[in-house]
Write an enzyme that holds these catalytic residues in place. Structure first.
Site, short mmCIF file in Angstrom:
data_model
loop_
_atom_site.label_atom_id
_atom_site.label_comp_id
_atom_site.label_asym_id
_atom_site.label_seq_id
_atom_site.Cartn_x
_atom_site.Cartn_y
_atom_site.Cartn_z
N SER A 286 0.75 -1.11 -0.02
CA SER A 286 0.00 -0.06 0.05
C SER A 286 0.86 1.31 0.14
O SER A 286 2.10 1.12 0.14
CB SER A 286 -0.91 -0.07 1.27
OG SER A 286 -0.13 0.27 2.57
N LYS A 287 0.20 2.21 -0.11
CA LYS A 287 0.88 3.61 -0.17
C LYS A 287 1.58 3.88 1.19
O LYS A 287 2.75 4.21 1.09
CB LYS A 287 -0.01 4.65 -0.31
CG LYS A 287 0.26 6.12 -0.38
CD LYS A 287 -0.85 7.04 -0.48
CE LYS A 287 -0.34 8.56 -0.11
NZ LYS A 287 0.64 8.78 0.77
N ARG A 288 0.87 3.53 2.22
CA ARG A 288 1.47 3.61 3.54
C ARG A 288 3.05 2.83 3.74
O ARG A 288 4.06 3.30 4.30
CB ARG A 288 0.69 3.05 4.73
CG ARG A 288 -0.69 4.04 4.71
CD ARG A 288 -1.27 3.35 6.22
NE ARG A 288 -2.59 4.25 6.16
CZ ARG A 288 -2.69 5.53 6.38
NH1 ARG A 288 -1.60 6.33 6.49
NH2 ARG A 288 -4.02 6.02 6.38
N GLY A 290 5.03 2.40 1.40
CA GLY A 290 6.03 3.37 0.75
C GLY A 290 6.83 4.27 1.58
O GLY A 290 7.66 4.63 1.74
N ASP A 291 5.75 5.06 2.22
CA ASP A 291 5.92 6.05 3.30
C ASP A 291 6.77 5.52 4.15
O ASP A 291 7.80 6.18 4.44
CB ASP A 291 4.56 6.79 3.83
CG ASP A 291 3.75 7.36 2.66
OD1 ASP A 291 4.46 7.71 1.57
OD2 ASP A 291 2.76 7.55 2.74
#
Length: 529
Positions: A286-288, A290-291
């Site tokens: 998920s995008k999270r 990556g962060d």
RNA sequence: GGUCCAUUCGUCUAUCGGUUAGGACGCCAGGUUUUCAUCCUGGAAAGAGGGGUUCGACUCCCCUAUGGACUACCA
């Protein structure tokens, strides 16, 4: 051409048993059908890639269709982002949104196809294969709260407010009065539904576990995903549906829809791709993640127009599109050979759905970097110098192109990205202002300043400042004086570079030139200690 | 909870009944190098568990375990 032809023949032969004769010659047409709800996720990029590879392998068409049937989740800019991302990656769209000319089945945005769907919804309604339901979200929630594992299906629809429990008159009255409703598929219970999956084989579901999915909503006169998807795939003559594994549970519903609509004969073949998983632990990437782990999960930078939140992309992080494509292609597929580096054309030539793995692939960012390193080495020095030039301009550094190409040739093998070139070569452009303390301690002895002064005199007398010439002379001098080679050379490097790093010393000073070399030596003698 | 899918080195994967279970990333060691990096060589590292089937199972079947996806008037 002949080669391509024989490949596609081979493909069709392998499926011959599953096809009727007329069906066998169907042209391969695949679609990538994202929803414009934000930036295109890297998993979606891989799905697009596999669709593209499959289409091109079989001489077919790749369509881009925008599934914007959820007006509430529409995000401006998302569609352009998708098109731009695919373009950057070299995933060419033959037909649909973003194609050179849209194509024979336009429009390709579902929101613009509103008028088309109603007809098929009515067809289902008339055939008694779907029904109208008036239950409000609040009522549905109430049912869910009351009945454990509530599912709107054959066992419960008799309890609900719909055209099955209401008289025809009342249904018509309610609709005429403007009451909002949905159309639900009427699924016959306890039937076996077989989904043939090109990657997983036959998957069997019992129709009782599928609920009466909403097909159409009166609120925006738009079908839901399932209906729109099936209708469009049919109308656009899609031959293969290649999508993520998250769709597998709804595949039986789609199979049923083809059946109810009378399209079983031309139903596309399905292939459900394994998921891209987060690098640590489990679960969908998920995008999270990556962060949290510090790597991009999107192809391009993206700024969310609503939240203003920005997410980094592979392009801006310095990746070559070829590297991203190559990296992604191997996350869930392999050629069966030991080849690791593939051009797009090689991928097209070798791609095959039966070499797609069944289990999810964890996203290994380190390997992604390695791919970029490989592609960086494969590029010509000229090409990289050109890209590096842009970084230098931002730093207000002007450098002769010839010299820049030479610098690139000396340092590129040490970098994974073009944007790392600066860290590897800044000393070519800017003299060191400070000197690495550890190296001073280790390499700068009491006698060093005197030796460096001697070196200045030595270099100053050299006419030909080429690496070969300076190396020979300096080494002769070191030998004649019986100096320690390592001691001299490391002090020399410290003076010129400021750190114990960089390419061959004599290559460096040849590019710097005599004057600059001597100037740096003088500065070092004055400042170190 | 229910349904479905999956399970080989840390990671991506090869193997389609008989292999010293191969490759790549990463890691470690050695070599090359005046430095760092690259590069080269080498190394450690895997069939979830239990039952079958078979002369023989990583490979086929079943069970268990574990993980995942789905379970909206989202896609």
């Amino acid at each position: 051409m002949l080669f391509l032809h024989s490949i596609s023949n081979l493909y069709f032969q392998s499926l011959e048993s599953n096809f009727k004769k007329k069906y066998r010659m169907r042209k391969v047409r695949v679609r990538f059908a994202p929803s414009p709800t934000g930036a295109l996720h890297i998993g979606g990029v891989r799905t697009a890639l596999y669709n593209y590879l499959f289409a091109k392998k079989h001489g077919g068409d790749m369509l881009l269709r925008i599934e914007d049937t959820d007006s509430a989740r529409f995000v401006p800019g998302a569609e352009d982002y998708i098109v731009e991302a695919l373009q950057w990656l070299g995933i060419n769209i033959d037909e649909g949104v973003g194609a050179a000319s849209e194509g024979a089945f336009a429009p390709y945005r579902q929101s613009e196809r509103k008028a088309i769907y109603r007809k098929y919804v009515d067809q289902l309604l008339e055939a008694g294969l779907a029904y109208v339901a008036f239950d409000t979200p609040a009522q549905l929630d109430a049912q869910r709260a009351e009945i454990a594992n509530f599912q709107y299906d054959a066992s419960t629809r008799g309890l609900m407010t719909n055209s099955l429990t209401l008289s025809a008159d009342e249904v018509n009255q309610r609709i005429a009065a403007g009451e909002q409703y949905v159309v639900r598929i009427k699924i016959a219970p306890n039937e076996e539904i077989k989904v043939q999956d090109l990657i997983r084989g036959e998957v069997v579901f019992n129709s009782s576990v599928i609920d009466d999915k909403v097909l159409f909503k009166s609120s925006d006169e738009l079908p839901t995903y399932h209906m729109a998807n099936v209708v469009d795939d049919y109308l656009m003559q899609i031959s293969h549906v290649i999508r993520g594994e998250e769709w597998l549970p709804s595949a039986p519903l789609h199979v049923l829809l083809y059946k109810y609509l009378g399209w079983s004969e031309v139903m596309p073949e399905f292939a459900h791709l394994p998921l891209l998983l987060k690098p640590d632990g489990n679960g969908k990437l998920s995008k999270r993640d990556g962060d949290r782990l510090g790597f991009p999960v999107f192809p391009l930078n993206w700024k969310d127009p609503k939240t203003g939140e920005t997410s980094s992309g592979y392009r801006e992080a310095g990746y070559f599109p070829e590297a991203v494509v190559n990296f992604l292609s191997l996350l869930g597929w392999n050629s069966g050979t030991e080849q690791e580096i593939f051009s797009m054309q090689e991928l097209i030539d070798q791609f095959s759905l039966d070499r797609v793995s069944k289990s999810g692939a964890k996203f290994d960012y380190e390997k992604g970097k390695w791919f970029n390193h490989k592609y960086l080495q494969l590029k010509s020095d000229d090409e990289i110098a050109d890209m590096f030039q842009r970084i230098l301009i931002e730093k207000d550094i002007v450098e002769d192109t010839q010299k820049l190409v030479k610098i690139v040739s000396l340092v590129k093998e040490r970098a994974n990205f073009v944007n790392e070139l600066w860290a590897q070569s800044s000393f070519f452009f800017v003299a060191p202002t400070e000197y690495d303390a550890k190296t001073i301690q280790k390499r700068w002895k009491a006698e060093t300043p005197a030796q460096m002064t001697e070196l200045i005199t030595l270099l100053d007398a050299i006419e030909d400042f080429s690496p070969v010439a300076t190396e020979e002379i300096v080494k002769e001098w070191i030998a004649a004086k019986e100096y320690n080679m390592g001691g001299i050379m490391n002090a020399f490097r410290l003076s010129i570079v400021g750190e114990p790093k960089g390419p061959h010393m004599f290559d460096i000073i040849a590019l710097l030139g005599k004057e600059e070399t001597i100037a740096r030596l003088k500065t070092a003698i004055e400042n170190i200690k």
